[in-house]
Motif scaffolding. Structure first.
Motif, PDB file in Angstrom:
ATOM      1  N   LYS A 591       0.840  -1.212   0.000  1.00 13.06           N
ATOM      2  CA  LYS A 591       0.000   0.000   0.000  1.00 13.06           C
ATOM      3  C   LYS A 591       0.866   1.249   0.000  1.00 13.06           C
ATOM      4  O   LYS A 591       2.048   1.203   0.384  1.00 13.06           O
ATOM      5  CB  LYS A 591      -0.920  -0.005   1.220  1.00 13.06           C
ATOM      6  CG  LYS A 591      -0.179  -0.016   2.559  1.00 13.06           C
ATOM      7  CD  LYS A 591      -1.172  -0.009   3.715  1.00 13.06           C
ATOM      8  CE  LYS A 591      -0.424   0.006   5.070  1.00 13.06           C
ATOM      9  NZ  LYS A 591      -1.356   0.076   6.205  1.00 13.06           N
ATOM     10  N   ASP A 592       0.266   2.346  -0.427  1.00  6.82           N
ATOM     11  CA  ASP A 592       0.963   3.630  -0.449  1.00  6.82           C
ATOM     12  C   ASP A 592       1.175   4.112   0.985  1.00  6.82           C
ATOM     13  O   ASP A 592       0.285   3.991   1.825  1.00  6.82           O
ATOM     14  CB  ASP A 592       0.138   4.665  -1.220  1.00  6.82           C
ATOM     15  CG  ASP A 592      -0.204   4.188  -2.626  1.00  6.82           C
ATOM     16  OD1 ASP A 592       0.552   3.341  -3.135  1.00  6.82           O
ATOM     17  OD2 ASP A 592      -1.203   4.654  -3.202  1.00  6.82           O
ATOM     18  N   GLU A 593       2.373   4.657   1.259  1.00 11.74           N
ATOM     19  CA  GLU A 593       2.686   5.118   2.604  1.00 11.74           C
ATOM     20  C   GLU A 593       3.366   6.477   2.555  1.00 11.74           C
ATOM     21  O   GLU A 593       3.924   6.878   1.538  1.00 11.74           O
ATOM     22  CB  GLU A 593       3.584   4.115   3.328  1.00 11.74           C
ATOM     23  CG  GLU A 593       2.926   2.763   3.567  1.00 11.74           C
ATOM     24  CD  GLU A 593       3.811   1.840   4.394  1.00 11.74           C
ATOM     25  OE1 GLU A 593       4.203   2.229   5.506  1.00 11.74           O
ATOM     26  OE2 GLU A 593       4.110   0.732   3.905  1.00 11.74           O
ATOM     27  N   VAL A 594       3.352   7.147   3.711  1.00 15.84           N
ATOM     28  CA  VAL A 594       4.010   8.451   3.840  1.00 15.84           C
ATOM     29  C   VAL A 594       5.461   8.232   4.265  1.00 15.84           C
ATOM     30  O   VAL A 594       5.744   7.463   5.195  1.00 15.84           O
ATOM     31  CB  VAL A 594       3.276   9.330   4.886  1.00 15.84           C
ATOM     32  CG1 VAL A 594       4.058  10.621   5.137  1.00 15.84           C
ATOM     33  CG2 VAL A 594       1.878   9.635   4.413  1.00 15.84           C
ATOM     34  N   GLY A 595       6.390   8.906   3.572  1.00 14.88           N
ATOM     35  CA  GLY A 595       7.789   8.889   3.987  1.00 14.88           C
ATOM     36  C   GLY A 595       8.553   7.635   3.653  1.00 14.88           C
ATOM     37  O   GLY A 595       9.660   7.425   4.154  1.00 14.88           O
ATOM     38  N   ILE A 596       8.017   6.766   2.825  1.00 11.09           N
ATOM     39  CA  ILE A 596       8.736   5.546   2.411  1.00 11.09           C
ATOM     40  C   ILE A 596       8.790   5.516   0.885  1.00 11.09           C
ATOM     41  O   ILE A 596       7.744   5.516   0.220  1.00 11.09           O
ATOM     42  CB  ILE A 596       8.045   4.274   2.936  1.00 11.09           C
ATOM     43  CG1 ILE A 596       8.054   4.264   4.463  1.00 11.09           C
ATOM     44  CG2 ILE A 596       8.734   3.034   2.388  1.00 11.09           C
ATOM     45  CD1 ILE A 596       7.394   3.050   5.075  1.00 11.09           C
ATOM     46  N   VAL A 597      10.021   5.518   0.343  1.00 14.32           N
ATOM     47  CA  VAL A 597      10.224   5.545  -1.109  1.00 14.32           C
ATOM     48  C   VAL A 597      11.242   4.480  -1.482  1.00 14.32           C
ATOM     49  O   VAL A 597      12.220   4.256  -0.754  1.00 14.32           O
ATOM     50  CB  VAL A 597      10.718   6.936  -1.581  1.00 14.32           C
ATOM     51  CG1 VAL A 597      10.840   6.968  -3.098  1.00 14.32           C
ATOM     52  CG2 VAL A 597       9.779   8.025  -1.111  1.00 14.32           C
ATOM     53  N   ARG A 598      11.032   3.837  -2.594  1.00 20.34           N
ATOM     54  CA  ARG A 598      11.934   2.773  -3.060  1.00 20.34           C
ATOM     55  C   ARG A 598      12.928   3.357  -4.072  1.00 20.34           C
ATOM     56  O   ARG A 598      12.529   3.864  -5.124  1.00 20.34           O
ATOM     57  CB  ARG A 598      11.131   1.644  -3.695  1.00 20.34           C
ATOM     58  CG  ARG A 598      11.944   0.385  -4.025  1.00 20.34           C
ATOM     59  CD  ARG A 598      12.407  -0.310  -2.760  1.00 20.34           C
ATOM     60  NE  ARG A 598      11.292  -0.803  -1.955  1.00 20.34           N
ATOM     61  CZ  ARG A 598      10.811  -2.044  -2.047  1.00 20.34           C
ATOM     62  NH1 ARG A 598      11.345  -2.888  -2.889  1.00 20.34           N
ATOM     63  NH2 ARG A 598       9.813  -2.412  -1.272  1.00 20.34           N
ATOM     64  N   LYS A 695       1.221  10.753   0.720  1.00 21.97           N
ATOM     65  CA  LYS A 695       1.633   9.380   0.469  1.00 21.97           C
ATOM     66  C   LYS A 695       2.400   9.256  -0.853  1.00 21.97           C
ATOM     67  O   LYS A 695       2.161  10.021  -1.786  1.00 21.97           O
ATOM     68  CB  LYS A 695       0.415   8.462   0.439  1.00 21.97           C
ATOM     69  CG  LYS A 695      -0.252   8.275   1.795  1.00 21.97           C
ATOM     70  CD  LYS A 695      -1.396   7.280   1.707  1.00 21.97           C
ATOM     71  CE  LYS A 695      -2.041   7.072   3.081  1.00 21.97           C
ATOM     72  NZ  LYS A 695      -3.141   6.083   3.015  1.00 21.97           N
ATOM     73  N   VAL A 696       3.292   8.268  -0.906  1.00 22.79           N
ATOM     74  CA  VAL A 696       4.067   7.956  -2.119  1.00 22.79           C
ATOM     75  C   VAL A 696       3.555   6.642  -2.691  1.00 22.79           C
ATOM     76  O   VAL A 696       3.267   5.698  -1.934  1.00 22.79           O
ATOM     77  CB  VAL A 696       5.573   7.845  -1.810  1.00 22.79           C
ATOM     78  CG1 VAL A 696       6.354   7.548  -3.084  1.00 22.79           C
ATOM     79  CG2 VAL A 696       6.076   9.116  -1.164  1.00 22.79           C
ATOM     80  N   LEU A 770       4.132  11.025  -6.128  1.00 19.82           N
ATOM     81  CA  LEU A 770       3.231  11.302  -4.997  1.00 19.82           C
ATOM     82  C   LEU A 770       1.787  10.975  -5.366  1.00 19.82           C
ATOM     83  O   LEU A 770       1.358  11.148  -6.512  1.00 19.82           O
ATOM     84  CB  LEU A 770       3.340  12.765  -4.575  1.00 19.82           C
ATOM     85  CG  LEU A 770       4.713  13.219  -4.041  1.00 19.82           C
ATOM     86  CD1 LEU A 770       4.663  14.699  -3.668  1.00 19.82           C
ATOM     87  CD2 LEU A 770       5.141  12.382  -2.847  1.00 19.82           C
ATOM     88  N   VAL A 771       1.033  10.521  -4.361  1.00 20.85           N
ATOM     89  CA  VAL A 771      -0.391  10.258  -4.547  1.00 20.85           C
ATOM     90  C   VAL A 771      -1.130  11.588  -4.465  1.00 20.85           C
ATOM     91  O   VAL A 771      -1.079  12.285  -3.433  1.00 20.85           O
ATOM     92  CB  VAL A 771      -0.920   9.290  -3.475  1.00 20.85           C
ATOM     93  CG1 VAL A 771      -2.431   9.094  -3.635  1.00 20.85           C
ATOM     94  CG2 VAL A 771      -0.192   7.960  -3.563  1.00 20.85           C
ATOM     95  N   GLN A 772      -1.752  11.946  -5.555  1.00 22.15           N
ATOM     96  CA  GLN A 772      -2.427  13.248  -5.601  1.00 22.15           C
ATOM     97  C   GLN A 772      -3.671  13.233  -4.713  1.00 22.15           C
ATOM     98  O   GLN A 772      -4.493  12.320  -4.780  1.00 22.15           O
ATOM     99  CB  GLN A 772      -2.813  13.592  -7.051  1.00 22.15           C
ATOM    100  CG  GLN A 772      -1.642  13.578  -8.027  1.00 22.15           C
ATOM    101  CD  GLN A 772      -0.557  14.582  -7.654  1.00 22.15           C
ATOM    102  OE1 GLN A 772      -0.886  15.691  -7.190  1.00 22.15           O
ATOM    103  NE2 GLN A 772       0.698  14.208  -7.845  1.00 22.15           N
ATOM    104  N   LYS A 773      -3.781  14.280  -3.890  1.00 30.10           N
ATOM    105  CA  LYS A 773      -4.959  14.378  -2.998  1.00 30.10           C
ATOM    106  C   LYS A 773      -6.165  14.912  -3.744  1.00 30.10           C
ATOM    107  O   LYS A 773      -6.034  15.670  -4.688  1.00 30.10           O
ATOM    108  CB  LYS A 773      -4.622  15.302  -1.824  1.00 30.10           C
ATOM    109  CG  LYS A 773      -3.569  14.711  -0.889  1.00 30.10           C
ATOM    110  CD  LYS A 773      -3.355  15.597   0.315  1.00 30.10           C
ATOM    111  CE  LYS A 773      -2.332  14.992   1.269  1.00 30.10           C
ATOM    112  NZ  LYS A 773      -2.105  15.862   2.445  1.00 30.10           N
TER     113      LYS A 773
END
Length: 773
Positions: A591-598, A695-696, A770-773
């Motif tokens: 799932k998409d999370e905040v502050g975690i990028v691959r 979220k990313v 980024l996941v667009q709000k």
């Protein structure tokens, strides 16, 4: 006389006779003979050995064989290069070959074992007397030849049965194969007894004749002149036989120099040294130095060339048969052949194959030599520190010898071989000279026409040699040397390439090397792919070959223990042979999370994914970096923070946010050192995501260097990074726009299924990730 018969695998021997009681070791080159040994090992380890009359015959039949042979037990097998074996056997019992059958895989003999009755002796002869005569002959032979150890002599003398003593003497005395066969052919024990006794007497007389020759020669010459003694011995022997005397060493050198194909200056140099050798007198130390030098000069292929062979179809066939993938390397070799075929010029490029270990760099040079039909010589440069190893030692030094380049040309026997300089990046320099500088002349097409080896003292033309060098890294090679070579990057293999290499090359080689041919072992495609993914982690296929070897060893043991006719290794039972899985891939987050990028990283064993985590904590504006980051990576994080602060207003971040909060950036696997600028956009995205609480996307991976103003700069190792993203299940990959040309050169096998986004600026990175709000 009664006899019993038996059918057993057999080996036709060439130039060798084995008798009962003898321990013999020999090499096996014929496939049928090797299969016969393997069949014997699977049963009672017994084999029938019989000598063939014509040593050159590859497929003998019974009329080509001697009838008497020996039943032997296989004691030891050693696998040599290719499919050849070295076998140690012990001769047990004399047998007679009745019939010989070709079973396709090996030969089978039908043999009989006559039960020999003890012969009736005349009244005036006893077995004890026969033993005394035999021991007397043996002691006389040992006293004159010193060839039988005392321990073996004592064991023979303890033998009570005279006919068993005959067999033991035949097994331990240095009889020729023909003499042993004559003894083995003896139908009756008494006949073999007389043969052995008479041959011992003949050998003792031969020693007496040689001693007489030595005494006659020593009367003529001074005992301290060893070389002169040897020449006089030959002269005396030829006089006794009525033949002409031999040429002296100097005359022999002159004869060879006349027929030598070499430039005029080379011949003049050799003739000058021959005159010195002739006039040196009886000074062994100086004459030995000059003799070695002359012999070396005469062995060098000054003007001897291998025929030019430029058949592109043949070269393509060789390359395709022996290597899977490596398209750039194959294309370069075929380009060279095409140009050489049209121009007929001798100048050749210096190819440098650079890439991780196990990717087939050394074997490419062998295939190139096979494609060109030229001799191949490999010179390992790893750890060389002495410049003289390249340029040779001067003749005035004790133990002087030519350099490795000149010696390689001498071994090749032609002036235009394929010469592989292996591991050129591991050459080092110390007080004994600069080895890299010596290689500059060797690998410079303008200078190597007159390469000067210190030992040879004359110019050696290297311009027609096809040089190929290999290196794991280009960082340790000085720039001037690197400039003289055409670098071809041999990159990591993809999983699909490793699968084809394993299936078409490695598996068959390992099955044959472990004696599992003929359908004893099969490995499914699924098992191969699982081995590649979960049991090896490398750029090449060296560990994969070791893993296949492990499977073959386990299978061989299981066949012998359980008596199974065949074994099939599948994906389901693979762990039975290799144990639990050794490696795992970090798959895309669910799932998409905040502050975690691959992120994507390049390593010496290929590409890998790098998960970057960021937490924002109440504090005083400190930036904490953990996970064993190098200086460059730390600076990338600081650059990312500066960029984010400059655009914070666009994301609704308060002005005093960075003074009132601490930011912690962490990269898991803290025991592994990490460095490089390519994680710049990854860290910047993770920091912005944590600070702005956005979220990313979990299926996005990225790589690229960031500047203070948000520009995205190109990076290296893109093929390995894209491969890592694909293996991790990523759907979208963000790469610098300037790397688009690199992506075009990567095979569709890697890029298929990946949504690759090319970016110039950080704003584009954020828009795609980024996941667009």
């Amino acid at each position: 006389m009664t006899e019993y018969k038996r059918q057993i695998p057999m080996i036709p021997l060439r130039g060798l006779t084995v008798v009962p009681g003898m321990v013999a070791q020999f090499d096996i080159g014929r496939e049928k003979s090797a299969q016969g040994i393997k069949n014997a090992m699977l049963n009672d380890q017994q084999i029938f050995l019989v000598r063939q009359k014509d040593e050159e015959m590859e497929e003998p039949v019974i009329k080509d064989m001697y009838r008497a042979g020996v039943l032997a037990e296989v004691k030891q097998i050693e696998h040599k290069s290719g499919s050849s074996l070295r076998v140690m056997v012990y001769g047990k019992k004399r047998g007679i070959l009745s019939a010989m059958h070709d079973l396709g895989e090996f030969w089978e003999a039908e043999i009989s074992f006559p039960e020999e009755e003890r012969p009736e002796l005349p009244d005036d002869i006893t077995e004890e007397g026969m033993k005394e005569v035999l021991i007397h002959c043996l002691e006389e032979y040992r006293e004159k030849t010193r060839q039988i150890p005392l321990g073996i002599m004592m064991e023979i003398e303890k033998t009570e049965d005279v006919y068993q003593m005959v067999d033991e003497i035949a097994a331990n005395v240095h009889f020729s194969p023909d003499e042993l066969q004559e003894i083995l052919d003896g139908k009756e024990p008494l006949e073999r007894y007389y043969l052995v006794a008479s041959k011992l007497e003949e050998k003792a007389k031969e020693v007496d004749i040689r001693d007489e020759i030595d005494r006659n020669v020593k009367e003529r010459i001074d005992k301290n002149q060893r070389e002169y003694i040897l020449r006089e011995q030959m002269k005396y022997i030829r006089e006794e036989l009525g033949e002409d005397g031999p040429l002296s060493d100097a005359e022999e050198f002159e004869r060879q120099a006349e027929s030598l194909e070499a430039p005029k200056e080379i011949k003049e140099k050799i003739e000058k040294e021959i005159r010195r050798f002739r006039n040196i007198g009886n000074n062994p130390s100086e004459s030995g130095v000059i003799r070695t030098y002359i012999e070396t000069m005469l062995e060098m292929p000054w003007d001897k060339k291998a025929p030019e062979y430029t058949d592109i179809d043949h070269a393509k066939e060789v390359m395709e048969a022996e290597h899977y993938g490596l398209w750039e390397v194959k294309e370069r070799v075929l380009d060279y052949l095409a140009v050489h075929s049209l121009t007929k010029q001798s100048g050749t490029p210096i190819l440098c194959l650079a890439g991780p270990p196990g990717t087939g760099k050394t074997s490419i040079a062998q295939s190139l030599a096979e494609a060109l039909k030229r001799p191949y010589v490999r010179i390992s440069l790893g750890g060389i520190r002495d410049e003289a190893e390249i340029r040779g030692h001067r003749k005035t030094y004790v133990g002087a010898m030519p350099g490795r380049i000149a010696d390689g040309i001498r071994k090749a026997g032609v002036k235009n071989p394929v010469l592989l300089l292996d591991e050129i990046d591991k050459v080092s320099t110390d007080y004994r000279g600069d080895t890299f500088s010596a290689l500059l002349e060797v690998l410079d097409g303008e200078q190597n026409k007159k390469f000067r080896d210190h030992y040879l003292e004359v110019s050696l033309d290297l311009s027609e040699v096809v040089f190929v060098t290999t290196a794991n890294t280009l960082q340790t090679i000085p720039r001037p040397l690197l400039d003289r070579m055409e670098v071809i990057q041999v990159s990591s293999y993809t999983e699909n390439e490793k699968f084809h290499i394993a299936k078409e090359h490695l598996l068959e080689k390992q099955i044959e090397g472990h004696g599992l041919s003929g359908g004893l072992l099969s490995v499914s495609d699924g098992a191969l792919r699982r081995m590649i993914r979960y049991y090896t982690k490398e750029a090449g296929v060296r560990n994969l070959e070791r893993t296949l070897s492990d499977v073959c060893r386990k299978a061989a043991r299981e066949i012998l223990e359980t008596k199974k006719k065949s074994i099939r290794v599948t994906e389901r039972n693979l762990s039975k042979y290799l144990g639990k899985e050794k490696y795992r891939y970090q798959m895309a987050n669910e799932k998409d999370e905040v502050g975690i990028v691959r992120g994507l990283a390049w390593t010496s064993v290929g590409g890998d994914t790098l998960q970057i985590e960021v937490n924002v904590l109440p504090g005083k504006g400190k930036l904490m970096l953990t996970g064993q980051m190098g200086d460059v990576m730390k600076e990338s994080a600081q650059t990312g923070i500066s960029y984010i602060r400059s655009v914070s207003g666009e994301y609704g971040i308060p002005e005093d946010f960075f003074e009132e909060h601490d930011i912690h950036v962490h990269i898991p696997e803290g025991a592994v050192p990490k460095d490089g600028p390519s994680a710049g956009i990854t860290m910047a995205t993770a920091i912005l995501s944590a600070v702005a609480d956005i979220k990313v996307r979990a299926d996005v991976a990225m790589t690229g260097e960031i500047t203070l103003r948000g520009r995205v700069l190109p990076i290296g190792g893109l093929k390995e990074k894209l491969l890592a993203a694909k293996n991790a299940g990523m759907k979208r990959v963000i790469v610098p726009a300037e790397n688009e040309k690199d992506v075009e050169e990567i095979s569709q096998e890697i890029t298929k299924g990946l949504d690759i986004k090319y970016v110039f600026r950080m704003e584009e990175v954020l828009r795609y990730s980024l996941v667009q709000k």
